[in-house]
Design an enzyme around this catalytic site. Structure first.
Site, PDB file in Angstrom:
ATOM      1  N   CYS A  44       0.834  -1.194   0.000  1.00 53.73           N
ATOM      2  CA  CYS A  44       0.000   0.000   0.000  1.00 53.73           C
ATOM      3  C   CYS A  44       0.871   1.247   0.000  1.00 53.73           C
ATOM      4  O   CYS A  44       1.747   1.401   0.851  1.00 53.73           O
ATOM      5  CB  CYS A  44      -0.921   0.017   1.216  1.00 53.73           C
ATOM      6  SG  CYS A  44      -2.107   1.389   1.143  1.00 53.73           S
ATOM      7  N   CYS A  46      -0.561   4.364   0.065  1.00 53.16           N
ATOM      8  CA  CYS A  46      -1.346   5.525   0.504  1.00 53.16           C
ATOM      9  C   CYS A  46      -0.585   6.326   1.546  1.00 53.16           C
ATOM     10  O   CYS A  46       0.241   5.795   2.287  1.00 53.16           O
ATOM     11  CB  CYS A  46      -2.725   5.105   1.002  1.00 53.16           C
ATOM     12  SG  CYS A  46      -2.827   4.652   2.726  1.00 53.16           S
ATOM     13  N   CYS A  49      -1.152   5.245   5.499  1.00 49.14           N
ATOM     14  CA  CYS A  49      -0.598   4.029   6.093  1.00 49.14           C
ATOM     15  C   CYS A  49       0.760   4.267   6.723  1.00 49.14           C
ATOM     16  O   CYS A  49       1.587   5.001   6.184  1.00 49.14           O
ATOM     17  CB  CYS A  49      -0.442   2.925   5.036  1.00 49.14           C
ATOM     18  SG  CYS A  49      -1.941   1.999   4.720  1.00 49.14           S
TER      19      CYS A  49
END
Length: 180
Positions: A44, A46, A49
């Protein structure tokens, strides 16, 4: 940097019984017990996170919230952003995100907790199968001109790069919305 996260867990055991996630505190770490195998593991990118030092991506999987239990030092946990859809529970001392929970019962992923399997010493969690929110690493400092090479590296490791979730998970969201 991608290899630092993605290569950690290659093998997946179908009968894996689970394990523990630990924050980075050297004394009195937060320990979260996970029962059973994780699912939908992915890299991930993003910007919300938690990521290990120097990593472009975290490794995130889901499990049923009924299979997660904080067993040590729960009082050290705090929610990072109460207004976020995913309430990320992090250690107040070291800052490591231990799990994320959705409390909106109408959300398609309600009942699932998001976990960082790279916080475990056990090596048999579900292997990552895709990369999500890849373009978001630009928000955290990656140069846009590096993105083609990063997507190529993800693809070479068997991780299809998406700027959303995987098609299967996007289908789950759309199906949920269509049924309500």
């Amino acid at each position: 940097m991608i290899n630092k996260i993605i290569s950690k867990y290659k093998a997946t055991l179908d009968n894996f019984k689970g394990g523990e996630l630990k924050c980075h505190c050297l004394t009195k770490p937060v320990i979260v017990e996970i029962k059973g195998q994780s699912a939908h593991n992915h890299a991930c990118g993003c910007s919300k996170c938690w990521k290990p030092d120097g990593a472009l991506f975290s490794q995130v999987a889901v499990i049923s919230k009924d299979n997660l239990k904080v067993t040590n030092n729960e009082s050290k946990l705090t929610v990072i952003d109460d207004s976020a859809t995913i309430k990320r529970f992090a250690c107040k001392r070291c800052g490591v995100h231990m799990y994320g929970r959705i409390d909106n019962t109408e959300h398609p992923f309600f009942g699932l907790d998001f976990i960082h399997t790279e916080l475990s010493t056990q090596k048999s969690w579900s292997a990552p199968t895709f990369a999500a929110f890849v373009s978001s690493i630009i928000e955290t400092g990656t140069k846009p001109e590096d993105m083609d090479a990063i997507r190529q590296q993800l693809t070479s490791q068997g991780l299809a790069p998406y700027d959303c979730l995987s098609p299967v998970l996007m289908d789950v969201i759309a199906t949920h919305i269509a049924s309500h």
